[in-house]
Design a protein around this motif. Sequence first.
Motif, short mmCIF file in Angstrom:
data_model
loop_
_atom_site.label_atom_id
_atom_site.label_comp_id
_atom_site.label_asym_id
_atom_site.label_seq_id
_atom_site.Cartn_x
_atom_site.Cartn_y
_atom_site.Cartn_z
N LEU A 1 0.83 -1.21 0.00
CA LEU A 1 0.00 0.00 0.00
C LEU A 1 0.86 1.26 0.00
CD1 LEU A 1 -2.74 1.50 0.30
CD2 LEU A 1 -2.41 1.27 2.78
N VAL A 2 1.84 1.31 0.90
CA VAL A 2 2.70 2.50 1.00
C VAL A 2 3.46 2.72 -0.30
CG1 VAL A 2 4.69 3.48 2.20
CG2 VAL A 2 2.86 2.39 3.52
N GLU A 3 4.01 1.66 -0.85
CA GLU A 3 4.74 1.78 -2.11
C GLU A 3 3.82 2.27 -3.23
OE1 GLU A 3 8.14 1.36 -2.54
OE2 GLU A 3 8.09 1.19 -0.36
N SER A 4 2.60 1.75 -3.28
CA SER A 4 1.66 2.15 -4.35
C SER A 4 1.26 3.61 -4.24
CB SER A 4 0.42 1.25 -4.34
OG SER A 4 -0.46 1.60 -3.29
N ALA A 5 1.24 4.14 -3.02
CA ALA A 5 0.81 5.52 -2.82
C ALA A 5 1.91 6.54 -3.12
CB ALA A 5 0.32 5.71 -1.38
N TYR A 6 3.18 6.11 -3.08
CA TYR A 6 4.26 7.08 -3.20
C TYR A 6 5.25 6.84 -4.33
CZ TYR A 6 2.76 8.91 1.27
OH TYR A 6 2.02 9.49 2.26
N ARG A 7 5.42 5.61 -4.75
CA ARG A 7 6.50 5.32 -5.70
C ARG A 7 5.99 4.60 -6.93
NH1 ARG A 7 10.90 5.87 -2.08
NH2 ARG A 7 10.31 7.81 -1.09
N GLY A 8 6.71 4.79 -8.02
CA GLY A 8 6.41 4.07 -9.25
C GLY A 8 5.18 4.59 -9.97
N GLU A 9 4.88 3.96 -11.07
CA GLU A 9 3.78 4.40 -11.93
C GLU A 9 2.43 4.32 -11.24
OE1 GLU A 9 3.90 6.08 -14.86
OE2 GLU A 9 6.02 6.08 -14.31
N VAL B 1 -2.84 6.35 1.54
CA VAL B 1 -4.19 6.04 1.10
C VAL B 1 -4.05 5.47 -0.31
CG1 VAL B 1 -6.45 7.02 0.48
CG2 VAL B 1 -5.22 7.89 2.48
N SER B 2 -4.78 4.43 -0.60
CA SER B 2 -4.73 3.81 -1.91
C SER B 2 -4.89 4.89 -2.99
CB SER B 2 -5.85 2.78 -2.04
OG SER B 2 -5.93 2.31 -3.37
N PRO B 3 -3.99 4.93 -3.99
CA PRO B 3 -4.07 5.98 -5.01
C PRO B 3 -5.42 6.06 -5.71
CG PRO B 3 -2.03 4.76 -5.25
CD PRO B 3 -2.85 4.06 -4.21
N SER C 1 1.62 5.01 -8.32
CA SER C 1 1.41 6.16 -7.44
C SER C 1 0.88 7.37 -8.20
CB SER C 1 2.71 6.53 -6.73
OG SER C 1 3.66 7.07 -7.62
N ARG C 2 1.08 7.40 -9.50
CA ARG C 2 0.63 8.56 -10.29
C ARG C 2 -0.89 8.61 -10.43
NH1 ARG C 2 5.19 10.91 -12.27
NH2 ARG C 2 7.00 9.56 -12.54
N ALA C 3 -1.59 7.55 -10.04
CA ALA C 3 -3.05 7.56 -10.06
C ALA C 3 -3.60 8.48 -8.97
CB ALA C 3 -3.61 6.15 -9.86
N GLY C 4 -2.80 8.73 -7.94
CA GLY C 4 -3.19 9.62 -6.86
C GLY C 4 -2.37 10.90 -6.91
N TRP C 5 -2.57 11.76 -5.93
CA TRP C 5 -1.85 13.03 -5.92
C TRP C 5 -0.69 13.05 -4.94
CZ3 TRP C 5 -1.58 16.26 -1.66
CH2 TRP C 5 -2.46 15.97 -0.61
N THR C 6 -0.50 11.97 -4.17
CA THR C 6 0.57 11.96 -3.17
C THR C 6 1.88 11.40 -3.69
OG1 THR C 6 -0.11 9.78 -2.34
CG2 THR C 6 -1.07 11.74 -1.26
N THR C 7 1.97 11.11 -4.96
CA THR C 7 3.16 10.49 -5.52
C THR C 7 4.45 11.28 -5.23
OG1 THR C 7 4.17 9.58 -7.51
CG2 THR C 7 2.89 11.61 -7.78
N GLU C 8 5.50 10.54 -4.99
CA GLU C 8 6.84 11.11 -4.87
C GLU C 8 7.71 10.62 -6.03
OE1 GLU C 8 7.05 11.23 0.03
OE2 GLU C 8 8.03 9.60 -1.03
N GLY D 1 -8.49 10.58 3.38
CA GLY D 1 -7.32 11.08 4.11
C GLY D 1 -7.71 11.99 5.25
N LYS D 2 -8.63 12.89 4.99
CA LYS D 2 -9.10 13.83 6.02
C LYS D 2 -9.75 13.07 7.18
CE LYS D 2 -12.33 16.58 4.65
NZ LYS D 2 -13.18 17.69 4.18
N ALA D 3 -10.58 12.09 6.87
CA ALA D 3 -11.25 11.31 7.92
C ALA D 3 -10.25 10.50 8.73
CB ALA D 3 -12.29 10.39 7.29
N ILE D 4 -9.28 9.90 8.06
CA ILE D 4 -8.29 9.06 8.74
C ILE D 4 -7.39 9.92 9.63
CG2 ILE D 4 -6.29 7.57 8.36
CD1 ILE D 4 -7.92 6.66 5.75
N LEU D 5 -6.96 11.07 9.11
CA LEU D 5 -6.13 11.96 9.91
C LEU D 5 -6.88 12.40 11.17
CD1 LEU D 5 -3.52 13.62 10.24
CD2 LEU D 5 -4.59 15.39 8.83
#
Length: 179
Positions: free
Chosen positions: A24-32, A95-97, A34-41, A105-109
């Motif tokens: 999950l963490v890798e999918s949200a931040y790294r690689g292709e 959060v899943s992309p 992650s680009r489905a969401g806005w949190t990509t690094e 994200g807002k609710a979880i935070l």
Amino acid sequence: MDTTVGRLTYRDATDADVDAVVALVESAYRGESSRAGWTTEADILHGQRTDPQGVLEVVKSPDSRLLTVERDGELVACCQLEHRGAHAYFGMFAVSPALQGEGLGKAILAEAERRARTTWRVSEMHMTVISVREDLIAWYERRGYRRTGETTPFPYGDERFGIPQRADLRFELLVKPLA
């Protein structure tokens, strides 16, 4: 302890969750993916974001909890909460992309802040964000976090945290009162 809030079920991660949390963490931040969401690094860091050993350390630490969030039995988000004296540290938030932008994200935070306040009776939540992530910092500012200007160096050369694609990375401390 499992708790259901809305359609989300929150529970502390166990050893059995480690591989799913890493994915999950890798999918949200790294690689292709992650680009489905806005949190990509993906444009600033290549390589891994976390690994099974790092996630297991959080699961096993007596002062930490890794909160998993499920919807209809599927892992959709996670975050780390760590008790550090008068404050709690918030990290490993993913959060899943495919579900980003839906308000999860807002609710979880908000739930993480509530748990830190009630479980540890802390007065503040701290987190660190890569300082060039202006969009992410702005998101946290809209939720009451403030930039402190305090920074720590990015661990260049330690590939456990990724392979930097720029030379100006550092972490900035954000703080929110939990009164």
